[in-house]
Design a protein around this motif. Structure first.
Motif, PDB file in Angstrom:
ATOM      1  N   THR A  23     -22.176   6.566 -49.330  1.00 28.72           N
ATOM      2  CA  THR A  23     -21.475   5.401 -48.782  1.00 28.72           C
ATOM      3  C   THR A  23     -20.875   5.638 -47.393  1.00 28.72           C
ATOM      4  N   ALA A  24     -20.726   6.906 -46.993  1.00 27.54           N
ATOM      5  CA  ALA A  24     -20.202   7.161 -45.644  1.00 27.54           C
ATOM      6  C   ALA A  24     -21.259   6.867 -44.583  1.00 27.54           C
ATOM      7  N   ARG A  25     -22.530   6.785 -45.005  1.00 22.87           N
ATOM      8  CA  ARG A  25     -23.589   6.561 -44.024  1.00 22.87           C
ATOM      9  C   ARG A  25     -24.436   5.334 -44.336  1.00 22.87           C
ATOM     10  N   VAL A  26     -24.017   4.589 -45.378  1.00 17.11           N
ATOM     11  CA  VAL A  26     -24.714   3.369 -45.736  1.00 17.11           C
ATOM     12  C   VAL A  26     -24.668   2.392 -44.569  1.00 17.11           C
ATOM     13  N   PRO A  27     -25.603   1.513 -44.321  1.00 21.21           N
ATOM     14  CA  PRO A  27     -26.883   1.391 -45.017  1.00 21.21           C
ATOM     15  C   PRO A  27     -27.955   2.264 -44.375  1.00 21.21           C
ATOM     16  N   LYS A  69     -31.796   2.003 -40.314  1.00 19.48           N
ATOM     17  CA  LYS A  69     -31.851   3.255 -39.555  1.00 19.48           C
ATOM     18  C   LYS A  69     -33.266   3.798 -39.463  1.00 19.48           C
ATOM     19  N   VAL A  78     -33.635   9.830 -39.293  1.00 16.35           N
ATOM     20  CA  VAL A  78     -32.270   9.942 -39.799  1.00 16.35           C
ATOM     21  C   VAL A  78     -32.253   9.844 -41.325  1.00 16.35           C
ATOM     22  N   TYR A 125     -30.707  12.552 -44.029  1.00 23.20           N
ATOM     23  CA  TYR A 125     -29.683  12.206 -45.029  1.00 23.20           C
ATOM     24  C   TYR A 125     -30.212  12.437 -46.454  1.00 23.20           C
ATOM     25  N   THR A 175     -19.704   9.465 -50.876  1.00 23.11           N
ATOM     26  CA  THR A 175     -19.310  10.186 -49.666  1.00 23.11           C
ATOM     27  C   THR A 175     -18.190   9.456 -48.903  1.00 23.11           C
ATOM     28  N   ASP A 176     -17.895   8.209 -49.300  1.00 19.27           N
ATOM     29  CA  ASP A 176     -16.738   7.502 -48.742  1.00 19.27           C
ATOM     30  C   ASP A 176     -15.844   7.076 -49.912  1.00 19.27           C
ATOM     31  N   SER A 177     -14.895   6.211 -49.624  1.00 20.81           N
ATOM     32  CA  SER A 177     -13.873   5.798 -50.592  1.00 20.81           C
ATOM     33  C   SER A 177     -14.415   5.425 -51.984  1.00 20.81           C
ATOM     34  N   ALA A 214     -26.342   6.120 -36.023  1.00 27.25           N
ATOM     35  CA  ALA A 214     -26.764   6.812 -37.251  1.00 27.25           C
ATOM     36  C   ALA A 214     -25.771   6.572 -38.386  1.00 27.25           C
ATOM     37  N   ARG A 215     -24.557   6.114 -38.022  1.00 28.43           N
ATOM     38  CA  ARG A 215     -23.538   5.923 -39.073  1.00 28.43           C
ATOM     39  C   ARG A 215     -22.981   4.502 -39.098  1.00 28.43           C
ATOM     40  N   VAL A 216     -23.563   3.632 -38.250  1.00 30.87           N
ATOM     41  CA  VAL A 216     -23.155   2.241 -38.210  1.00 30.87           C
ATOM     42  C   VAL A 216     -23.380   1.611 -39.589  1.00 30.87           C
ATOM     43  N   LYS A 238     -16.365   0.794 -44.009  1.00 32.72           N
ATOM     44  CA  LYS A 238     -16.037   2.157 -44.429  1.00 32.72           C
ATOM     45  C   LYS A 238     -14.532   2.404 -44.425  1.00 32.72           C
ATOM     46  N   SER A 239     -14.130   3.503 -45.014  1.00 34.39           N
ATOM     47  CA  SER A 239     -12.698   3.769 -45.180  1.00 34.39           C
ATOM     48  C   SER A 239     -12.088   4.296 -43.879  1.00 34.39           C
ATOM     49  N   VAL A 266     -12.896   8.056 -43.113  1.00 38.83           N
ATOM     50  CA  VAL A 266     -14.222   8.326 -42.555  1.00 38.83           C
ATOM     51  C   VAL A 266     -14.293   7.863 -41.106  1.00 38.83           C
ATOM     52  N   TYR A 289     -15.328  10.079 -37.771  1.00 42.41           N
ATOM     53  CA  TYR A 289     -16.419   9.712 -36.859  1.00 42.41           C
ATOM     54  C   TYR A 289     -15.885   9.476 -35.442  1.00 42.41           C
ATOM     55  N   ASP A 323     -28.876   7.371 -33.405  1.00 43.01           N
ATOM     56  CA  ASP A 323     -30.150   7.082 -34.091  1.00 43.01           C
ATOM     57  C   ASP A 323     -31.142   6.574 -33.045  1.00 43.01           C
TER      58      ASP A 323
END
Lengths: 272, 272
Positions: A46-50, A54, A58, A62, A248-250, B47-49, B54-55, B58, B62, B249
């Motif tokens: 979840t820290a890198r969703v979606p 991408k 990448v 992941y 990976t996130d909250s 890459a993390r958008v 997100k919390s 995190v 970033y 990315d």
């Protein structure tokens, strides 16, 4: 003696399931239905969703990290419960982990499609990366002479995650993306994203209940059951399998939306 | 002599701008308008958008990585061109980098709001994390006695990134999220997300052109110009400033959507 003991232990190892976020819970739910005695470990990145917007590079990176995490947790098999990761990274994961059984969500649905009669025009919907990868299109056309119509539907994931699944806005979005497939008169539609089963009703309604809708979660769970049995690695216990969820996130955000997907309370979510 | 030379070099250093992805390009565009001679470096953490779902933890992590990257590129100031990162991480960034000038997008718009007359009911729209952080609400209520109505609009970002900004679906989404603010009869609306300026027309139309709409990109660029001048660190050159774009990315995806935001061709995008 020692070998036999080891094998028993191996069978009792958990099944690892990963997704970019919560979508893979639709796969988790189907696996739980058909394999009630297996221990399941779910990882939502979840820290890198979606992943769906991408690049394949990448997503490979992941996905590899996710598989390594599940290996550390001692899983006996990994299910890539994400169409985007299956489309972009499954071959790469097989290369990285040649000794590990890894199952994606694309092959099971395509193998079942091939067995069907009277398939002439197949629609595939998914994320941008899944559709642009041509993974479904290639897999289908390798085995069948059919027309394939592919469409990426980037608003569907946020609609589902927002819980907007039964609203005029939902139908408007369904019409926006699927009008081309309707005009093409597809007879079969593959829901090539783990979020889309939550839009099954509006999509089915939109096509006037005249299109066969195939959902990768359903077929993947059944394929997994078959493979575990064929390879003699199913858990033969008669107790209910345990479940662990990692994100990976909250954990809290995951829990809230995850319950929509799982249709039951989600407890014991661990942040990693 | 040496000191003076150093100062000149400092003034000629680039301005660093970062965002989770492409949204910050609306800020970039405004900065370029008011500061044509400054060198600009843009970093999109594609890459993390997105950050908006997100919390705060995190997002802090970033954002710190993004600032370190820009420091390595020798910037003289960092603009956090992302409402979510400004809401969740600006205090943290000031702590991490006490000697660096760091400007977010929230404070400039609130400072301009305070100066306005006849503000009674303020609407704020943004991502879930921005709205839940209460950063705008707190900043406003510290200085003004007004009613504040906050609403997160998670579908707006994908609508904009899909280019669906002038379609019945757009109006349906605008109505879905903003009907509460319309009923509340707000007189002012803050677009608390760098993507939303691309929805300015449908939003303005929805409110019958009767609501004052404030856009953080516009005010942030002007605040930045003022600060550079006050601190005597503006680039006094008369040549056009250079531009560099970095993404985490694929450069190609960024280029395609980025051009919608920048309203001109995007070249020289580097993948990091």
């Amino acid at each position: 003696m020692i070998k036999q003991k080891k094998e028993v232990v191996f069978n009792e190892r958990p099944i690892g399931i990963f997704d970019s976020g919560i979508g893979g819970l639709t796969v988790f739910k189907e696996i739980r239905k058909v394999l009630p005695h297996e221990h399941l470990i779910y990882l939502g990145d979840t820290a890198r969703v979606p992943y769906g917007t991408k690049s394949p590079e990448v997503i490979k990176q992941y996905s590899e990290i996710n598989v390594r995490f599940l290996i550390e947790k001692g899983v006996k098999v990994v299910v890539v419960a994400c169409n985007t990761a299956s489309a972009a990274a499954i071959a790469y994961l097989h290369e990285c982990f040649p000794d590990l059984l890894i199952l994606g969500v694309i092959q099971p649905v395509v193998e079942n499609l091939i067995k069907l009669d009277q398939v002439k025009k197949v629609g595939i919907i998914g994320t941008a990366t899944t559709i642009h990868s041509n993974a479904y299109q290639r897999a289908i056309l390798e085995h069948m002479r059919v027309e394939v119509f592919a469409q990426h539907c980037p608003l569907f994931v946020p609609l589902v995650e927002e819980g907007i699944v039964d609203h005029p806005l939902t139908m408007q979005a369904v019409d926006y993306y699927l009008s081309g497939l309707k005009r093409a008169e597809i007879d079969t539609l593959i829901l090539g994203c783990t979020h889309y089963p939550l839009l099954l009703r509006p999509i089915d309604y939109y096509f006037g209940h005249r299109v066969r809708i195939m959902d990768s979660a359903y077929y993947t769970a059944r394929e997994l059951k078959k493979i575990l049995s064929e390879r003699h690695v199913a858990n033969e216990s008669h107790k209910s399998g345990e479940e662990r969820f990692f994100v990976t996130d909250s954990a809290e955000t995951f829990r809230r939306t995850g319950e929509l997907f799982l249709e039951r309370p989600l407890v014991a979510i661990e942040h990693v």
